[in-house]
Design a protein around this motif. Structure first.
Motif, PDB file in Angstrom:
ATOM      1  N   LEU B  55       3.546  -6.268 -27.047  1.00 39.64           N
ATOM      2  CA  LEU B  55       4.044  -4.898 -26.886  1.00 39.64           C
ATOM      3  C   LEU B  55       3.649  -4.342 -25.517  1.00 39.64           C
ATOM      4  CD1 LEU B  55       5.448  -2.568 -28.451  1.00 39.64           C
ATOM      5  CD2 LEU B  55       3.171  -1.814 -29.169  1.00 39.64           C
ATOM      6  N   LEU B  56       2.398  -4.606 -25.161  1.00 40.34           N
ATOM      7  CA  LEU B  56       1.862  -4.116 -23.892  1.00 40.34           C
ATOM      8  C   LEU B  56       2.673  -4.664 -22.707  1.00 40.34           C
ATOM      9  CD1 LEU B  56      -0.661  -2.355 -23.601  1.00 40.34           C
ATOM     10  CD2 LEU B  56      -2.015  -4.426 -23.331  1.00 40.34           C
ATOM     11  N   ILE B  57       3.037  -5.934 -22.795  1.00 39.01           N
ATOM     12  CA  ILE B  57       3.765  -6.598 -21.712  1.00 39.01           C
ATOM     13  C   ILE B  57       5.247  -6.211 -21.744  1.00 39.01           C
ATOM     14  CG2 ILE B  57       4.498  -8.830 -20.789  1.00 39.01           C
ATOM     15  CD1 ILE B  57       1.554  -8.496 -20.327  1.00 39.01           C
ATOM     16  N   ASP B  58       5.843  -6.280 -22.943  1.00 35.52           N
ATOM     17  CA  ASP B  58       7.278  -5.988 -23.050  1.00 35.52           C
ATOM     18  C   ASP B  58       7.601  -4.556 -22.632  1.00 35.52           C
ATOM     19  OD1 ASP B  58       7.718  -8.538 -23.861  1.00 35.52           O
ATOM     20  OD2 ASP B  58       8.066  -8.087 -25.987  1.00 35.52           O
ATOM     21  N   SER B  59       6.630  -3.648 -22.844  1.00 37.90           N
ATOM     22  CA  SER B  59       6.869  -2.253 -22.483  1.00 37.90           C
ATOM     23  C   SER B  59       6.677  -2.031 -20.984  1.00 37.90           C
ATOM     24  CB  SER B  59       5.896  -1.346 -23.253  1.00 37.90           C
ATOM     25  OG  SER B  59       4.571  -1.607 -22.810  1.00 37.90           O
ATOM     26  N   GLY B  60       6.120  -3.039 -20.295  1.00 42.16           N
ATOM     27  CA  GLY B  60       5.899  -2.900 -18.851  1.00 42.16           C
ATOM     28  C   GLY B  60       4.612  -2.159 -18.503  1.00 42.16           C
ATOM     29  N   ARG B  61       3.824  -1.772 -19.511  1.00 44.12           N
ATOM     30  CA  ARG B  61       2.568  -1.062 -19.198  1.00 44.12           C
ATOM     31  C   ARG B  61       1.561  -2.001 -18.529  1.00 44.12           C
ATOM     32  NH1 ARG B  61       0.495   1.687 -24.541  1.00 44.12           N
ATOM     33  NH2 ARG B  61      -0.858   2.912 -23.170  1.00 44.12           N
ATOM     34  N   CYS B  62       1.614  -3.279 -18.904  1.00 40.64           N
ATOM     35  CA  CYS B  62       0.775  -4.289 -18.242  1.00 40.64           C
ATOM     36  C   CYS B  62       1.644  -5.466 -17.815  1.00 40.64           C
ATOM     37  CB  CYS B  62      -0.316  -4.803 -19.180  1.00 40.64           C
ATOM     38  SG  CYS B  62      -1.637  -3.618 -19.473  1.00 40.64           S
ATOM     39  N   VAL B  63       1.132  -6.251 -16.910  1.00 45.77           N
ATOM     40  CA  VAL B  63       1.851  -7.455 -16.478  1.00 45.77           C
ATOM     41  C   VAL B  63       0.877  -8.634 -16.501  1.00 45.77           C
ATOM     42  CG1 VAL B  63       3.496  -6.246 -14.995  1.00 45.77           C
ATOM     43  CG2 VAL B  63       1.311  -7.042 -14.036  1.00 45.77           C
ATOM     44  N   TYR B  64       1.443  -9.838 -16.532  1.00 43.50           N
ATOM     45  CA  TYR B  64       0.608 -11.030 -16.401  1.00 43.50           C
ATOM     46  C   TYR B  64       0.319 -11.286 -14.925  1.00 43.50           C
ATOM     47  CZ  TYR B  64       1.342 -12.513 -21.262  1.00 43.50           C
ATOM     48  OH  TYR B  64       1.348 -12.618 -22.633  1.00 43.50           O
ATOM     49  N   GLY B  65      -0.909 -11.654 -14.627  1.00 47.89           N
ATOM     50  CA  GLY B  65      -1.268 -12.053 -13.259  1.00 47.89           C
ATOM     51  C   GLY B  65      -1.826 -13.462 -13.290  1.00 47.89           C
ATOM     52  N   ARG B  76       1.123  -3.530 -10.280  1.00 47.49           N
ATOM     53  CA  ARG B  76       0.824  -3.080  -8.914  1.00 47.49           C
ATOM     54  C   ARG B  76       2.094  -3.205  -8.104  1.00 47.49           C
ATOM     55  NH1 ARG B  76      -3.399  -6.950  -6.546  1.00 47.49           N
ATOM     56  NH2 ARG B  76      -3.756  -8.028  -8.515  1.00 47.49           N
ATOM     57  N   THR B  77       2.106  -2.530  -6.967  1.00 46.46           N
ATOM     58  CA  THR B  77       3.207  -2.784  -6.051  1.00 46.46           C
ATOM     59  C   THR B  77       3.023  -4.225  -5.618  1.00 46.46           C
ATOM     60  OG1 THR B  77       2.091  -0.957  -5.003  1.00 46.46           O
ATOM     61  CG2 THR B  77       4.436  -1.312  -4.446  1.00 46.46           C
ATOM     62  N   GLU B  78       4.139  -4.879  -5.394  1.00 47.53           N
ATOM     63  CA  GLU B  78       4.082  -6.303  -5.115  1.00 47.53           C
ATOM     64  C   GLU B  78       3.212  -6.596  -3.901  1.00 47.53           C
ATOM     65  OE1 GLU B  78       7.889  -8.035  -4.927  1.00 47.53           O
ATOM     66  OE2 GLU B  78       7.100 -10.058  -4.875  1.00 47.53           O
ATOM     67  N   GLY B  79       2.298  -7.531  -4.069  1.00 45.30           N
ATOM     68  CA  GLY B  79       1.401  -7.913  -2.973  1.00 45.30           C
ATOM     69  C   GLY B  79       2.169  -8.780  -2.008  1.00 45.30           C
ATOM     70  N   ALA B  80       3.358  -8.344  -1.628  1.00 42.35           N
ATOM     71  CA  ALA B  80       4.293  -9.205  -0.906  1.00 42.35           C
ATOM     72  C   ALA B  80       3.790  -9.560   0.447  1.00 42.35           C
ATOM     73  CB  ALA B  80       5.623  -8.512  -0.757  1.00 42.35           C
ATOM     74  N   ALA B  81       4.671 -10.204   1.067  1.00 46.49           N
ATOM     75  CA  ALA B  81       4.602 -10.642   2.407  1.00 46.49           C
ATOM     76  C   ALA B  81       3.670  -9.804   3.283  1.00 46.49           C
ATOM     77  CB  ALA B  81       6.012 -10.604   2.915  1.00 46.49           C
TER      78      ALA B  81
ATOM     79  N   GLY C  57       0.542 -14.571  -7.113  1.00 44.82           N
ATOM     80  CA  GLY C  57       1.005 -13.200  -7.144  1.00 44.82           C
ATOM     81  C   GLY C  57       1.375 -12.771  -8.534  1.00 44.82           C
ATOM     82  N   LEU C  58       1.825 -11.530  -8.640  1.00 44.58           N
ATOM     83  CA  LEU C  58       2.118 -10.947  -9.951  1.00 44.58           C
ATOM     84  C   LEU C  58       3.621 -10.858 -10.148  1.00 44.58           C
ATOM     85  CD1 LEU C  58      -0.323  -7.914  -9.799  1.00 44.58           C
ATOM     86  CD2 LEU C  58      -0.475  -9.757 -11.434  1.00 44.58           C
ATOM     87  N   VAL C  59       4.291 -12.004 -10.192  1.00 43.04           N
ATOM     88  CA  VAL C  59       5.720 -11.925 -10.444  1.00 43.04           C
ATOM     89  C   VAL C  59       6.091 -12.755 -11.665  1.00 43.04           C
ATOM     90  CG1 VAL C  59       6.477 -11.416  -8.098  1.00 43.04           C
ATOM     91  CG2 VAL C  59       6.159 -13.791  -8.799  1.00 43.04           C
ATOM     92  N   GLY C  60       7.157 -12.337 -12.301  1.00 41.24           N
ATOM     93  CA  GLY C  60       7.637 -13.064 -13.465  1.00 41.24           C
ATOM     94  C   GLY C  60       8.853 -12.351 -14.006  1.00 41.24           C
TER      95      GLY C  60
END
Lengths: 358, 82, 394
Positions: B55-65, B76-81, C57-60
């Protein structure tokens, strides 16, 4: 196309049965025997039919154009059926024997060799290297290309004592699991992680970073008021574990990264039990684009093996028969202090008898 | 007994643990499950915890890292480039 | 644009008889800025002798913790085409069988959403799409699932199980590797997509002791086909091998590891009670010899590459087990193992390392298996025994 209202998840892979050639479906579990008609061409005889497999080489890093081309050949010669092997070869599955030679010719016209069966050097399994990996100590695609260019004659023939499996991994993570190959090429780092003390505290969890080290070389510390870690120089084995959990500890060192070569591993239970590879050459500098020192070192080992092994001996079986001292003697490879293990089970590798060949 | 605490409530509790530890300790799925069982005892089951994480993940409140191992984190904002 | 693609070092890899990835990639470079910049960045790596990729990174895709690996260039200003270069692992069909139609569909999806570069396949077994940007992840996933493809595993989850060609094209298969792996993949979807383990967990299914998928070296849980009864011998075919000039005595009989066979005239005698099912004779005399009729698999656990505590080969936890649909016994066993690992494992510790730490005997007890002599090469030679039973005075 499915409607986009419903988001599908957790459907798993498509069932393989829809991709099987009708002859394969009919003879599933009912194969009687197989023969190798020539290098790269297998004939499997089942209760109600025969299927011919033509094994073509492929780079592991490929493009959609290449796959579409191969799919086109499958349509033309194999009723649209093909499979991939665990070593990145492509096998066309032919019902019609007469299609074998035209397929091989069209492959050859496009620079794709056929082979890799029985007592051959099959395709080299490898990792991503500089093409795609953050922890690589060398490239993998390029190394495989130059190694197979050099050993090309052994792919399309079956003149080795037994099969010979080569694998390349670009760092100790060994995504390519080179620890059980006849000959393994392994990228190595040789210097300490370069710690970025200014960012480590923000980017990494200190306890996790400390715990990541298999040799307890990492300790927490404070530098200029910032929480960070230090690495005990005498204990670091350059494995890169800390970098995997902490991006502020990169290991890349252009001057010192390079290649090590390992020999004598196997996976199959045939004749002898599976074995790990053992160190042959601790370090060869990276010399892209064609790594001539690496290819000549491997060729040397292969040639000495071909000359000295008995029929059906794998590299490791041959070395076990003649003894490691003789292996170093025959190949002219220098035995150094680095060849003697000093990690967890080191003691089990010390010679515990006086049985030696003089 | 298991099921006494709703999956929504468990998800809220888990979110609290993730938020509390953010920047200090990356929480794994197993850590969150153990924390819930420590807090609520046999009022929660491992299956409840699985559902709460989903539920936590599907709702977008948390993400897998992922840093050498998978963890459940705040988005978090993407730790991009850059 | 591509005419000013200057990559002199990589150009050297177009030479030679082996298929050249550089040649292949160059064909896509004019159409795909991502491929062009990948080649340019790789050229720089060849010049500087180091990689230029940043860490994870944190993508998926929404809901999944596995299947996508985030990757970013360390030099995004110089090589903007690869500033994002994420990997998508697509769950392969059992045995890596495809039709041209299925492959073309997959290539169309990847053409539309990514760099057009891929691996057929990665080390774990997935079809690996290499190089896309974060915004394309969901659309790629949508198009894949619309055509019945799903993502594979990554991170601390059940990794995509894989198997050898099995009964689909091999007379040595002792059980249905393809069906078992397909079954396990569907049974454990949650474990595959939502990382809930201490670390990765790999399953590999090999149909016979030749182990063409390296289950003994590369899987936390390996299922290796084996038989219990006698090797099936066709003596007429043995005689044909002898008559053909193939040296059965030297190549087959003398190479038997237990010396359990002999050639009397043109007849092959095997003492099957001493056969260790190594496969050597069957490999060499496919027409005359085949695996027995009482088939199943040996289960091995704990294999891994060196990270963290050193490399391990798998070790036997069940010497023989029948592998039959609907595979419930296998499901139950895996669930007991996951339960054990949950309870006793540590973060980033593979199950093989965990078993070594707590001891094989304790592990067997926890997952409710009996200790058997087939599980060791020898009994212990050290007398430090943790006795658990003793008498007390009445």
């Amino acid at each position: 196309m499915a409607t986009q209202t419903e988001r599908r998840t957790d459907i798993g892979p498509p069932h393989y049965s829809q991709f099987l050639h009708p002859i394969i479906k009919e003879n599933y579990g009912k194969w009687k025997y197989h023969e190798t008609l020539k290098p790269g061409v297998l004939m499997h005889v089942g209760e109600t039919g025969t299927i011919y497999s033509v094994r073509a080489a492929s780079a592991r890093l490929i493009t959609i154009s290449f796959v579409r081309f191969m799919a086109g050949l499958a349509d033309k010669y194999a009723d649209g059926y093909l499979r991939f092997t665990s070593r990145n070869n492509i096998e066309f599955l032919l019902a019609n024997k007469d299609n074998i030679e035209p397929l091989i010719k069209e492959l050859a016209d496009n620079g794709i060799p056929v082979g890799g069966t029985n007592n051959a050097i099959s395709n080299v399994v490898h990792t991503q290297g500089w093409v795609h990996c953050h922890s690589s100590a060398t490239d993998a695609s390029g190394l495989v290309k130059v190694i197979m260019d050099d050993l090309f004659e052994y792919f399309g023939s079956m003149k080795l004592p037994n099969k010979l499996r080569i694998a390349v991994a670009c760092c100790l993570n060994m995504c390519g699991a080179v620890h059980c190959s006849d000959i393994a090429v392994l990228g190595v780092h040789r210097t300490l992680p370069r710690i970025d003390h200014s960012t480590l505290g923000n980017l990494c969890e200190i306890p996790t970073t400390v715990a990541s080290c298999p040799n307890n070389a990492i300790k927490p510390t404070t530098i200029e008021g910032k929480t960070t870690v230090k690495v005990d120089e005498d204990k670091c084995m350059y494995c890169g574990n800390c970098y995997t959990v902490c991006p502020a500890m990169p290991l890349a060192d252009p001057l010192n990264d390079g290649i090590s070569i390992w020999v004598g591993g196997k996976i199959s239970n045939a004749r002898t039990e599976p074995m790990f590879t053992k160190l042959a050459i601790p370090y060869i500098p990276n010399n892209p684009p064609r790594w001539p020192e690496v290819t000549s070192a491997i060729r040397n080992i292969v040639e000495i093996y071909v000359k000295n092994a008995k029929p059906y001996e794998r590299v490791g079986e041959w070395i076990n028969r003649i003894g490691w001292a003789k292996f170093f003697d025959l190949t002219g490879i220098e035995f150094t202090k680095y060849h003697i293990d000093d990690f967890r089970h080191a003691g089990t590798t010390y010679k515990r008898s006086v049985q030696n060949r003089y | 007994m298991a099921g006494e605490i709703s999956v929504e409530q468990l998800a809220d509790e888990m979110y609290g643990v993730v938020a509390e530890n953010a920047g200090m300790k990356k929480m794994k799925a197993g850590d969150l499950t153990k924390a819930m069982i420590a807090k609520f005892g046999d009022q929660v089951s491992k299956q409840d915890c699985k559902s709460a994480i989903k539920l936590l993940i599907d709702s977008g409140r948390c993400v897998y890292g992922y840093y050498g191992g998978s963890s459940i984190e705040l988005p978090r904002t993407e730790g991009a480039a850059n | 644009m591509s005419d000013d693609l200057k990559i002199p070092l990589l150009d050297e890899l177009e030479k030679g008889p082996w298929p050249s990835f550089v040649k292949d990639l160059k064909t896509l470079a004019p159409k795909k800025p991502m491929v062009r910049d990948l080649l340019r960045q790789l050229e720089k790596s060849y010049q500087d002798k180091r990689g230029y990729w940043k860490h994870g990174g944190l993508v998926g895709v929404l809901g999944y913790g596995g299947g996508v690996i985030g990757r970013y260039s360390a030099l995004p200003d110089e090589f903007p085409g690869v500033s994002h270069f994420h990997t998508i692992r697509v769950h392969q069909p059992s045995g890596w069988f495809y039709t041209s139609e299925a492959l073309n569909e997959l290539m169309d999806i990847w053409d539309a959403h990514g760099s057009g570069l891929l691996n057929m396949h990665g080390s774990t077994g997935d079809l690996v799409f290499l190089g896309t940007v974060t915004d394309e992840l969901e659309p790629t996933f949508r198009d894949l699932t619309a055509r019945d493809w799903d993502l594979g595993g990554s991170g601390s989850d059940l990794r995509t199980p894989s198997c050898c060609v099995g009964p689909a094209r091999c007379e040595n298969a002792c059980y249905d590797t393809l069906e078992l792996v397909d079954n396990l993949a569907h049974r454990f979807q949650d474990e595959l997509h939502r990382p809930m383990f201490n670390y990765k967990f790999k399953i590999k299914a090999a149909g016979c002791p030749n182990d063409c998928v390296a289950a003994i070296a590369r899987s936390d849980f390996g299922i290796i086909g084996i038989w219990k009864d006698n090797i099936q011998v066709d003596q007429a075919a043995v005689a044909e091998y002898v008559d053909s000039g193939f040296n059965v005595k030297e190549f087959v009989v003398d190479n038997c590891p237990t010396g359990c066979m002999s050639l009397e005239g043109k007849e092959l005698k095997i003492d099957d009670s001493n056969c260790v099912k190594c496969m050597h004779c069957i490999n060499l005399m496919s027409k005359a010899l085949s695996v027995g009729k009482e088939r199943g698999a040996a289960l091995v656990m704990g294999a891994k590459a060196p990270i963290v505590e050193g490399a391990l080969l798998g070790s036997v936890i069940i010497p023989f087990m029948e592998i039959e649909e609907p595979f419930e016994e296998m499901h139950d066993l895996l669930e007991r193992i996951f339960e054990f690992w949950d309870e006793y494992g540590k973060a980033r510790e593979r199950i093989g390392e965990c078993i070594e730490r707590i001891g094989l005997a304790s592990f067997l007890e926890q997952i409710e298996l009996e200790p058997l002599p087939q599980m060791v090469t020898q009994p212990r030679d050290n007398p430090y025994i943790f006795y658990e039973e003793y008498y007390e005075e009445e």
